[in-house]
Scaffold this active site. Structure first.
Site, PDB file in Angstrom:
ATOM      1  N   SER A  15       2.794  -1.812   4.237  1.00  0.00           N
ATOM      2  CA  SER A  15       2.871  -0.395   3.871  1.00  0.00           C
ATOM      3  C   SER A  15       4.117  -0.164   3.030  1.00  0.00           C
ATOM      4  O   SER A  15       5.071  -0.939   3.076  1.00  0.00           O
ATOM      5  CB  SER A  15       2.951   0.476   5.126  1.00  0.00           C
ATOM      6  OG  SER A  15       4.251   0.404   5.709  1.00  0.00           O
ATOM      7  N   ASP A  16       4.101   0.891   2.242  1.00  0.00           N
ATOM      8  CA  ASP A  16       5.349   1.359   1.657  1.00  0.00           C
ATOM      9  C   ASP A  16       6.158   2.002   2.780  1.00  0.00           C
ATOM     10  O   ASP A  16       5.689   2.115   3.921  1.00  0.00           O
ATOM     11  CB  ASP A  16       5.075   2.346   0.529  1.00  0.00           C
ATOM     12  CG  ASP A  16       6.206   2.391  -0.501  1.00  0.00           C
ATOM     13  OD1 ASP A  16       7.337   1.986  -0.165  1.00  0.00           O
ATOM     14  OD2 ASP A  16       5.963   2.833  -1.635  1.00  0.00           O
ATOM     15  N   ALA A  17       7.375   2.403   2.484  1.00  0.00           N
ATOM     16  CA  ALA A  17       8.283   2.899   3.518  1.00  0.00           C
ATOM     17  C   ALA A  17       7.627   3.982   4.362  1.00  0.00           C
ATOM     18  O   ALA A  17       7.177   5.012   3.849  1.00  0.00           O
ATOM     19  CB  ALA A  17       9.557   3.436   2.884  1.00  0.00           C
ATOM     20  N   ALA A  43       0.849  -1.196   0.000  1.00  0.00           N
ATOM     21  CA  ALA A  43       0.000   0.000   0.000  1.00  0.00           C
ATOM     22  C   ALA A  43       0.881   1.241   0.000  1.00  0.00           C
ATOM     23  O   ALA A  43       1.910   1.294   0.676  1.00  0.00           O
ATOM     24  CB  ALA A  43      -0.913   0.003   1.222  1.00  0.00           C
TER      25      ALA A  43
END
Length: 570
Positions: free
Chosen positions: A284-286, A237
């Site tokens: 999650s993305d970073a 995401a």
């Protein structure tokens, strides 16, 4: 979480696998469950640091940045030995094994594979990523990217995508997922709900996908559905808003309440899980990106990411502080016990689906350095990379009679170098103009690197200095996408754009872009223009063959290199 759902796509667990998931979850303390939510990062094989990281925080996994073969093997082995529960080890396997190991194959950017016109090239990319990643101990690829490059101004998608044709993106993403997961790794389709519409980078701001629901469903939605049906085990995401779907699924939201996907339950639980039917793990993305941290205080964003529907939290800004934020979110009820258990269950289910729990995994928990070096040296991988380059390099515009180049017609070459900094995602090589200069000289050309004069108006070099002394003007642009930038435009030399291609009316001019397919925006009157989508040895060798007529140009532009402009076609 219902046992039956763990038996379905994408986990396909057996009863004994589910027993392990449930017994492992049941034996965990609350703090151990919180630790499993985190997916951290390793930059080196430093023993003290890695042991402390694993023993102190007990994360579910770690992402490896590219290291030398011996170092990555040492790091992965040490971390797995230090963890009571086998770790998920991830890497950005977007272009090949180069995403985790220095010296690994750089097969080609996704856009390079798309320029071949064959979605099967994405399958070859996925297989090479899997083989080299597996040899390094990586069991989770943060790929494929199924963003769609609709906006040529986007500073981060670009060659990282399979282009702007949603059908081709869908077919390529599906081919990568199938090839990678057949080799025993987990794929992560990204960046949900889809990058490539905005001209902003989610590393710096929460960007916006502005499509209406129907447009999104026919493009990005179609790609996600296909990859989910193909068995993609995970979705990443992004810090990207999708207002049309947020408003449809929660009409009570005000504009200020619309959040990027990582913080939006209506997008994660409503769109991704219910509408698209995704049953796997969401990461999650970073979390270090500004796109996540501009909306609300970080103390709220960290636990909200899990409460909203992400199962795994990628990276930390300050590891001790972020763990504290997550723990506080559990204690104050933002993350309910049920949501915590559900997230950890999916993490454990992913591990079980890969066989990490019982030794049946295709990926070794303790990789072997010799085997890794042998794998990344596989001549078949280099052959396939060369084949991709030969098929993908694209002649976008051609002035009749200029190509092929030959010392007989173009003996004296003035080479204009336009080079930028090394890019995080495209692993841009430096000094490519010098490399190409050397190759041209070996073919019998006399090559001079352009240096602007020091004068200003009224004192610059006369036109005749160029037109009387050179038979060919050759531009090499090597400007790649990278995180934390706002554009990929050419910055011309002083004085007054001294190196702008203004002599094309009298001297044959060839412009070659190694990394960014959209430079015609800045050089619209160039009559011969080539995109290579990368700068690997295989690409440069193939480029030279095509420039000198030893092989034909066969690549097809996967997106609009003319940037929607009429003048770029002149």
């Amino acid at each position: 979480m219902d046992r039956q759902r763990l038996k379905e796509n994408p986990f396909f667990l057996k009863d004994e696998d589910i027993d392990w998931v449930e017994s492992t979850l049941g034996a965990m303390s609350r703090d151990e469950k919180i630790g499993q939510l985190f997916h951290l990062i390793a930059y080196s094989s430093d023993e003290g640091y890695l042991k402390s990281l694993i023993s102190t925080y007990k994360p579910s996994g770690v992402m490896c940045r590219p290291m030398d073969p011996d170092e990555v093997v040492s790091a992965v082995s040490l971390m797995q030995e230090s963890s009571a529960i086998p770790l998920l080890v991830s890497a950005n396997l977007e272009k090949g094994g180069v995403g985790v190991v220095n010296g690994g194959t750089s097969f080609g950017s996704p856009m390079m594979t798309a320029a071949t016109g064959d979605p099967g090239a994405a399958g070859s990319l996925g297989r090479i990523c899997a083989e080299e990643g597996r040899a390094a101990g990586v069991n989770w690829s943060f790929g494929p990217i199924i963003d769609i490059d609709y906006n040529f101004r986007n500073p981060i998608t670009n060659t990282r995508t399979f282009g702007s044709d949603p059908d081709f993106v869908r077919e390529s993403g599906e081919a990568y997922v199938r090839a990678l997961q057949e080799e025993g790794l987990a794929a992560s389709i990204k960046h949900f709900p889809g990058d490539g519409r905005d001209e902003r980078d989610q590393h710096l701001v929460a960007s916006v996908n502005d499509m209406n629901c129907e447009e999104w469903e026919a493009s990005y939605g179609s790609a996600y559905r296909a990859c989910i049906e193909a068995g993609a085990k995970t979705v990443m995401a992004a810090h990207i808003m999708l207002p049309s779907w947020s408003r449809r699924l929660n009409p009570n939201l005000s504009d200020s309440e619309i959040m990027p996907a990582t913080l939006a339950p209506e997008l994660l639980e409503g769109l991704l899980r219910k509408q698209l039917g995704f049953n796997g793990l969401i990461i999650s993305d970073a979390s270090t990106m500004a796109g996540m941290n501009l909306q609300i205080p970080r103390s709220e964003a960290v636990p909200l990411c899990i409460a909203a529907g992400c199962d795994s939290f990628l990276f930390t800004k300050n590891i001790e502080e972020d763990y504290g934020f997550m723990k506080a979110g559990v204690e104050n009820g933002m993350i309910t016990p049920r949501r915590l258990d559900e997230a950890v269950t999916r993490i454990l289910a992913l591990k079980a689906s890969l066989g990490l729990h019982d030794g049946s995994c295709a990926v070794p928990l303790r990789p072997d350095a010799a085997a890794l070096k042998k794998t990344i040296s596989d001549p078949e991988h280099r052959r396939l990379a060369r084949e991709c380059a030969e098929k993908g390099i694209t002649l976008v515009k051609e002035e009749p009679g200029v190509l092929p180049l030959s010392p007989g017609k173009h003996k004296r070459v003035l080479l204009y170098a336009i080079e930028g900094e090394r890019g995080m995602f495209n692993f841009t090589r430096e000094n490519m103009s010098e490399k190409i200069k050397s190759l041209l000289e070996s073919e019998g050309f006399e090559v001079t690197l352009y240096e602007p004069s020091a004068g200003m108006e009224g004192m610059t070099d006369p036109v005749a200095k160029i037109t009387d002394n050179y038979d060919l003007l050759l531009y090499i642009a090597n400007l790649a996408t990278k995180s934390n930038q706002t554009s990929i435009r050419i910055e011309w030399a002083m004085p007054m754009g001294a190196n702008v291609p203004v002599y094309g009316h009298t001297v044959p001019t060839v412009f070659i872009s190694l990394e960014n397919p959209y430079h015609l925006l800045d050089v619209p009157r160039v009559k011969t223009y080539i995109n290579t989508y990368g700068s690997t040895d295989e690409i440069i060798t193939s480029l030279m063959d095509k420039l000198t007529g030893k092989s034909p140009f066969t690549g097809v532009s996967p997106s609009d290199p003319f940037c929607g402009r009429w003048d770029t076609r002149l």
